[in-house]
Every structure is written in C-alpha cells, then in structure tokens.
Scaffold this motif. Structure first.
Motif: not given
Length: 528
Positions: A106-124
C-alpha cells in the motif's frame, strides 16, 4: 452469443441415466444408488448454504478477512458432517485447509492540482508515501528545481518540496541511495524523462499494490534490479512522487526534455520554476501488508486409478465491504450470492453426493478432489497457489470442472429459459459437447450451451479459476450462467438466486463429474 447453438437437457429421466451408467454385475442396484445420490442433492440444502455464505455477517468474504475465514470453516464443517476425507492432512479440522500467505504494498494516496489540471497516483503518477506519513496532508508548494538525477545539487534545496528530472536508469537508483542528503525535503517530485522506464515502473507499481502470492511478489522484485531498488527504498520523511512526461507538462508546465536542458545551467538550480503552485493532498505511508488465507479441500479416493485426479472447484471468496460512513453513515456489503456462493454451494452438494455413493460401497475409478478456492477476486491466487503446490502432480490431473456464477439468468439468456454455459478448454470442445449431450436429452427446462462464443474466448479463458489449470495443460469445463446487473454490486443477494435452476445445474454437473471420474477411455490423461 454470436449464434451459439444450444441443446436441451435432463429432466432427470433416471431410466436414461441408468442405461448410460450401466456396467458390470449388480448393475441395477448400483444404478438405483446413483439415482438416489442425484436425489440427495436438494434445493433446501443449496438454499441453506447460499443464505449462510451470503449473509451480511460474513461481510462479503474478502480474502484474508474474518468473513472469508468463517466461510472456510463452514465449508469444512459441511464436509466433516458428511464424513468426507480431509485432503491436506490428518488433523481434525486443519486437514481440510491449504493455507498460504498473500502480500501487497500500500503506497498511499496522492492527488495534485496545478494549472487547472489534476492528477492522482492512478493516472501518470507513482507515489511512495514516507514511512512517517500516516496522516492526511494538504500542501501548497512550488518545488525547488535541483537538477537531474545524474548530477543533483542538493545544496540548492532549502524548501520542503523539490523537483528532479531523470537522466538514465542507473542514475535514478544512485539518486535514491543518496536521498538522505535532502534533510529539509518532505515531498520530492521526480520527472521521468524515459517513457519506457515510467511505463515499466507504473505497471509493476500496480502489480505490487494488488494482493498476490508471497512467492510471486518476491520473484517480481528479484528479477528486476531497477524495481527492487526503487520499491525497496524506504525513508521516514521523504515521500517520492514520480511523474510521467505528460503529467510533468500538466503540473510543472515544462516538457521533461526542457527540464534536462535547464539542469545543465547552474543558474536554474535552486529556483522555483513551475508556472503555478501545486496543490498536493497525500496520505498513508508505504506499507507491506500480509494476509493469511486458505483453500479448502476434501477427496474421495478412487478404486482403480487412485493416483489420477479429477478436480471440482469453485471460488468461495468475494470482494468484501466498503465503509461509506463519510457520506451516508453506513457500510456497503457485497454479499456475492451468485458470485460465487452459488458455485460453492453446488460443490458442497456434489461432494456430499460422491460421499453418499462411497458410503454405499460405490467409489469412482479415479480420485476426485473437491477444491473450494480463495482469492479468486484478487487474481486467481487460490487456484494459482494450488497448481504450484498440488495434492497430486499436475500431470496426474485428468480434468478440472469449475463452477462460477451458476445461480442467475445472465444478460444474454432468453427470458424464461434455464440456461447454463459450459465452456471447454484444452481441446476438450468436442468431448465436452458429447459429454453434456449424454445427459441432456429429456429436460425441457434447461439449456446447456456448450459453445459459448465470446464467453469462452474473451471472459472465461482467463476469467476464472480453470485458467490456472489450463496454463498447466489440464483440460477444463467451466459452468457459468452469465453476467447480470448485480455483478460485483451490493445487490447480488441470496433472494435473487433461481434455486430450481441451480438445483438442476448442480445435479447435471454431478453426473458429468461422475462420468469423467469413471470414463478413463474417453477422458485419458494426455499432455502431448
């Protein structure tokens, strides 16, 4: 189903069955006993098993959890009540269990948002939470650029977030080894310039995150130095965030190749170069989880060929439950009545019918192993463990018969018809058709579709536990009544099972299994 044809099956015309099974002396008495064994499989018993296994108290029988272990004890208890022999040892109850260990990361969960774009550790994004990051955190940051992994300048970083760009595989490993020099950094972004490298890391990221056999987990890391070095890295304070080329452009505002150019100029190091701040939410730390689980097994020994084996299997695990209390003050339980309390209940009753015959002195020529397996929902791990650690050598296994979801009417079945697919594998298609037809001619209520087209080719080739056996070149027949709207939902409950249909299918599979266990001429062991 793409024009698949169907044949009408059994209404339990026992005169026909007796004729087909007749051989040797004392034929009439033996056939009467076989007819009684068929009748010993009852609707009430199937109803009892499913309502127990799919009860809310078992919370969806998730692998390694209490509900799955309770289900295993229930199945073993049913075997024991019928005096069925323990397959895996002599101990009173323990002998019914084949225990093994599964692990995941279980690596944990990560969410990031910048420049109106958001990504998680399920997408790139590949995220590895620091071992000290047990609570959720929100951070607004613009990471300090400290160069490339080939030549990082750690002295330029005096912030809690930093950014590196990769420069070759080996330098990534070397950089990971030297992360202790980043005393202030808590969140390290690594832009991966090598698309192939990121794809490989991400694929294995998901492989490590799902539960798998402990031996498979170790093998995956042992055979890939890069992965072993990366995924074995642990740090109490630094969380790693690897970014794909596309996500780097979305969040940082630069292509990775442009970051490499910037890394060669010292004036760019120590600068916050992202076009906008990155809002990051992360929780959980990199944790290795271990689960103990078990297959269940009982065996009816054969008379003439006791070292040859027919395996009857069905998975008894399901996908568990989910806590939804954050938004509706409840939990959601995935009872898995059709998937696969139905197949498990049929297996229990077929095993009891074989033992009923054994108690009358009638045993099959071959031995028959009844094998309810766990961990199917995590990737066929229960059956996979069995074929790696078989009771008898795999080249002594004549056939496997699998039952998975046999209690409902699937999307593609005609309304009002009791239909079951019988998918055959390992060059068994023609013989499976003949075998099913042998018992099918008088029943107008059930249709056995022995050529299920897409079901066989797309879903059922790798979709259930027979696949673990066919990979070892064991012929297989898989019974299945089709997907429906309640598949893997909390609405797959016991009251929706068609118990009359399940009864007919269970009796049919019993007769097929009895035939395979005794007909060594038409179903020889042949691995050539």
């Amino acid at each position: 189903m793409n024009g698949t044809s169907a044949i009408k099956v059994i209404k339990w015309n026992f005169i026909s069955v007796l004729f087909l099974l007749a051989f040797g002396s004392g034929v009439c008495a033996q056939n009467d006993t076989i007819s009684s064994a068929v009748q010993s499989i009852t609707r009430d018993e199937l109803f009892k098993h499913i309502n127990y296994l799919a009860d809310d108290d078992l919370k969806g029988r998730d692998t390694g959890e209490r509900g799955q272990r309770v289900a295993a004890l229930y199945i073993a208890g049913e075997f024991r009540k019928s005096n069925l022999e323990r397959a895996f040892g002599d101990k009173e109850v323990e002998g019914y269990f084949q225990r093994f260990t599964m692990v995941n990361r279980d690596f944990g969960f990560f969410y990031a948002m910048s420049r109106k774009k958001y990504r998680t550790n399920y997408s790139g994004i590949i995220y590895k939470g620091a071992s000290g990051t047990s609570t959720k955190q929100w951070v607004e940051t613009n990471p300090v650029f400290i160069g490339s992994t080939g030549n990082p300048d750690y002295s330029k970083c005096n912030k809690e977030a930093a950014l590196l760009v990769t420069e070759g595989n080996r330098s990534l490993n070397a950089m990971i080894d030297s992360l202790g020099e980043l005393t202030k950094v808590r969140l390290l972004f690594i832009a991966v310039n090598d698309k192939k490298l990121f794809t490989e890391l991400e694929a294995n990221y998901w492989s490590l995150e799902r539960f798998q056999l402990e031996s498979d987990y170790k093998k995956l890391l042992d055979h890939n130095v890069l992965l072993r070095d990366y995924f074995s890295f642990r740090n109490d304070s630094i969380s790693l965030v690897l970014l794909s080329q596309k996500v780097t452009k979305d969040l940082i505002g630069f292509k990775t190749k442009d970051l490499l150019k910037k890394a060669k100029k010292s004036e760019n190091l120590g600068e916050q170069i992202a076009e906008d701040s990155i809002w990051s939410y992360y929780k959980g730390m990199d944790t290795l989880k271990v689960k103990l689980t078990e297959n269940v097994g009982t065996i009816v020994k054969g008379t003439e060929f006791p070292d040859e084996l027919v395996v009857i299997t069905a998975h008894y695990d399901h996908i568990g439950w989910r806590d939804t209390s954050n938004y509706n003050d409840s939990v959601v339980i995935y009872n898995g009545a059709d998937d696969n309390a139905s197949g498990t209940s049929a297996l229990i009753e077929i095993a009891k019918a074989f033992q009923y015959l054994a108690d009358q002195g009638i045993r099959p020529k071959r031995s028959v192993l009844f094998l309810p397996v766990t961990a199917e929902e995590t990737g066929l791990n229960g059956s996979r463990y069995y074929v790696q650690n078989p009771l008898y050598p795999m080249d002594s296994t004549a056939m496997v018969i699998n039952m998975d979801m046999i209690g409902r009417r699937g999307y593609l079945m005609r309304k009002g018809k009791k239909k079951v697919y019988a998918a055959a594998f390992q060059s068994l298609e023609k013989k499976s058709k003949d075998l099913n037809k042998k018992y099918d001619k008088k029943n107008k209520d059930i249709i056995v579709d022995y050529r299920p087209g897409l079901i066989r080719k797309l879903l059922w080739k790798k979709g259930s536990d027979q696949y673990s056996f066919t990979k070892k070149c064991v012929p297989a027949i898989a019974y299945f009544t089709g997907l429906h709207k309640d598949y893997h939902k909390s609405t797959d409950t016991a009251e929706k099972i068609d118990y009359d249909k399940l009864l007919d299918i269970t009796r049919h599979v019993f007769l097929v299994a009895w035939e395979v266990a005794n007909n060594t001429e038409d179903f020889p062991i042949n691995r050539e």
